[in-house]
Design a protein around this motif. Sequence first.
Motif, mmCIF file in Angstrom:
data_model
loop_
_atom_site.group_PDB
_atom_site.id
_atom_site.type_symbol
_atom_site.label_atom_id
_atom_site.label_comp_id
_atom_site.label_asym_id
_atom_site.label_seq_id
_atom_site.Cartn_x
_atom_site.Cartn_y
_atom_site.Cartn_z
ATOM 1 N N LEU A 113 0.746 -1.024 -0.153
ATOM 2 C CA LEU A 113 -0.139 -0.137 -0.019
ATOM 3 C C LEU A 113 0.909 1.247 0.105
ATOM 4 O O LEU A 113 0.520 2.288 -0.860
ATOM 5 N N ASN A 132 -10.392 -3.610 -14.377
ATOM 6 C CA ASN A 132 -11.773 -4.346 -14.633
ATOM 7 C C ASN A 132 -11.728 -5.728 -14.313
ATOM 8 O O ASN A 132 -12.739 -6.341 -14.725
ATOM 9 N N THR A 135 -14.561 -6.284 -11.939
ATOM 10 C CA THR A 135 -15.909 -5.792 -12.414
ATOM 11 C C THR A 135 -16.398 -6.761 -13.469
ATOM 12 O O THR A 135 -17.822 -6.982 -13.238
ATOM 13 N N LEU A 161 -14.920 -4.661 -1.158
ATOM 14 C CA LEU A 161 -14.130 -3.839 -0.385
ATOM 15 C C LEU A 161 -14.177 -4.170 1.191
ATOM 16 O O LEU A 161 -13.224 -4.057 1.960
ATOM 17 N N LEU A 169 -7.074 -4.336 7.288
ATOM 18 C CA LEU A 169 -6.788 -3.300 8.315
ATOM 19 C C LEU A 169 -6.324 -3.999 9.666
ATOM 20 O O LEU A 169 -5.404 -3.311 10.079
ATOM 21 N N LEU B 169 -9.724 1.647 5.430
ATOM 22 C CA LEU B 169 -8.993 0.691 4.333
ATOM 23 C C LEU B 169 -9.427 1.317 2.860
ATOM 24 O O LEU B 169 -8.281 1.659 2.195
ATOM 25 N N PRO B 170 -10.754 1.676 2.607
ATOM 26 C CA PRO B 170 -10.647 2.356 1.280
ATOM 27 C C PRO B 170 -10.084 3.364 1.154
ATOM 28 O O PRO B 170 -9.582 3.950 -0.026
ATOM 29 N N VAL B 172 -7.026 4.196 2.434
ATOM 30 C CA VAL B 172 -5.772 3.823 2.226
ATOM 31 C C VAL B 172 -5.527 2.940 1.014
ATOM 32 O O VAL B 172 -4.330 3.281 0.134
ATOM 33 N N ALA B 173 -6.225 2.480 0.264
ATOM 34 C CA ALA B 173 -6.398 1.720 -1.066
ATOM 35 C C ALA B 173 -6.783 2.254 -1.992
ATOM 36 O O ALA B 173 -6.652 1.814 -3.051
ATOM 37 N N PRO B 175 -5.567 4.366 -4.352
ATOM 38 C CA PRO B 175 -4.908 4.261 -5.751
ATOM 39 C C PRO B 175 -5.354 2.921 -6.341
ATOM 40 O O PRO B 175 -5.376 2.951 -7.438
ATOM 41 N N ILE B 176 -5.314 1.842 -5.577
ATOM 42 C CA ILE B 176 -5.877 0.547 -6.096
ATOM 43 C C ILE B 176 -7.187 0.514 -6.611
ATOM 44 O O ILE B 176 -7.201 -0.061 -7.729
ATOM 45 N N ILE B 177 -7.890 0.997 -5.768
ATOM 46 C CA ILE B 177 -9.160 0.981 -6.234
ATOM 47 C C ILE B 177 -9.567 1.835 -7.435
ATOM 48 O O ILE B 177 -10.078 1.357 -8.515
ATOM 49 N N TYR B 179 -7.705 2.311 -9.945
ATOM 50 C CA TYR B 179 -6.769 1.560 -10.938
ATOM 51 C C TYR B 179 -7.857 0.390 -11.322
ATOM 52 O O TYR B 179 -8.386 0.146 -12.399
ATOM 53 N N MET B 180 -8.132 -0.501 -10.470
ATOM 54 C CA MET B 180 -8.927 -1.617 -10.677
ATOM 55 C C MET B 180 -10.387 -1.164 -11.198
ATOM 56 O O MET B 180 -11.023 -1.959 -12.220
ATOM 57 N N TYR B 181 -10.983 -0.233 -10.879
ATOM 58 C CA TYR B 181 -12.326 0.007 -11.119
ATOM 59 C C TYR B 181 -12.242 0.992 -12.229
ATOM 60 O O TYR B 181 -13.442 1.675 -12.504
ATOM 61 N N ASP B 182 -11.252 1.619 -12.610
ATOM 62 C CA ASP B 182 -11.050 2.573 -13.658
ATOM 63 C C ASP B 182 -12.071 3.779 -13.204
ATOM 64 O O ASP B 182 -12.714 4.507 -13.916
ATOM 65 N N MET B 183 -11.572 4.295 -11.843
ATOM 66 C CA MET B 183 -12.282 5.431 -11.310
ATOM 67 C C MET B 183 -11.439 6.544 -11.313
ATOM 68 O O MET B 183 -10.222 6.646 -11.183
ATOM 69 N N PHE B 191 -17.595 7.645 -4.241
ATOM 70 C CA PHE B 191 -17.428 6.289 -3.504
ATOM 71 C C PHE B 191 -17.493 6.010 -2.205
ATOM 72 O O PHE B 191 -18.282 5.708 -1.335
#
Lengths: 211, 211
Positions: A113, A132, A135, A161, A169, B169-170, B172-173, B175-177, B179-183, B191
């Motif tokens: 992280l 994705n 997703t 999540l 955590l 945690l959301p 802290v994470a 950047p990963i979120i 990236y993975m969900y293309d947000m 979110f």
Amino acid sequence: MSHNFQSMQKDQTTEEKIKLAAKKLFHEKGYGQTKTRDIAEAADINTALLNYYFRSKENLFNIIMLESLQDMFFFIRDLANEKNSNLEAKIEAIVNRYIEIFREEPNLPLFVLSEIQADPERLMQKSKIPKNILTDSYFFKQIDEQIKKSGVNITPIHVFLNIISLTILPVVARPIISYMYDMNTTDTKYFIEERRQLIPLWIKTMLKLDK
Amino acid sequence: MSHNFQSMQKDQTTEEKIKLAAKKLFHEKGYGQTKTRDIAEAADINTALLNYYFRSKENLFNIIMLESLQDMFFFIRDLANEKNSNLEAKIEAIVNRYIEIFREEPNLPLFVLSEIQADPERLMQKSKIPKNILTDSYFFKQIDEQIKKSGVNITPIHVFLNIISLTILPVVARPIISYMYDMNTTDTKYFIEERRQLIPLWIKTMLKLDK
DNA sequence: GTCTATAGACTGATAGAC
DNA sequence: GTCTATCAGTCTATAGAC
């Protein structure tokens, strides 16, 4: 973890010795705080040899980082499209697997992280995780079906999540927990172990997946 | 955050300018990766002046760290013994307050967690949070009563940690979120905002505190 | 209080002997 | 492959002028 067996062996190659020492130190202190001299000392060699095998500190770091990212994400990627397990089994598998990984490598999640925060795009692309991947997965379809069935107010992203949050955590905040509740190492390990049973139950309650 | 107002002002003192720049950089990159030159440049001064005001990099770091720890923990400490709010209100207050803090300082939690990992005992003592502040609190007593009332299989520590996990945690994470969900940044903010409503509901379901 | 210049220590990497 | 010695660059901190 594949490296744990090696770490018990006496006949590791020099390359393995350096990699193990580097992994330990990078996980504990991150890239910036870890010095090549520390790695060399921990591996019981000298810095010249480190450069002989790995060319540079940054290159060695990239190798460790890639392995760490894969330890964290490959399992999820594979599980998400597994068609032969139901939703309940998948939830339990995620919790069990992560708790297992973190029992052997407690500093892995915080390391990943932290370093991702330092340079998100570069590191996530390096992880070779397609965007994705979740997703579009069968796992998310299974969650979606359950949501429709029980009519609960949630989305698959939140569910996934939540599983990850409840699992990771407490590992990441381990030092704070053990300070605040005056727990020793055994206590915190037991505490996290307890959650292995509880987290799937909570998630199933959120989804009204109870029997 | 008390410092946000200051950051908008043009008439900050040199000391404030240095502190703000240091906070930003330490939060982003941690102690080891942050150089005094970077701080000086960001504050638009030179390194001599940094040492004039703060004596050393480590001393400056300790000041920033103490403030960051207090931003994270003082609120919880005060709330936990508040007698004039019920359990439901406390759960909502924790979630709301943390999401509010992290909206303004998204790197705060990962910074605190990373640096505590590097040296747990020293930093936790520095935070001036007494041990067992939560175990002995009125908040935990309130949770305990609800557990007995609804006969659910959980303990106050798990409940508290679940609130924190689902909230932090959301962030802290992030950047990963994304990236993975293309947000994009707006998406992730929305979110996390959504969870402000949802987390208290999930916790109440765990405790069977629903109406 | 603020600056320039630089001391002194540390760090990553390499040359060259064995 | 492995070592010692060392270079070149970077870092924190300070001396001294204004």
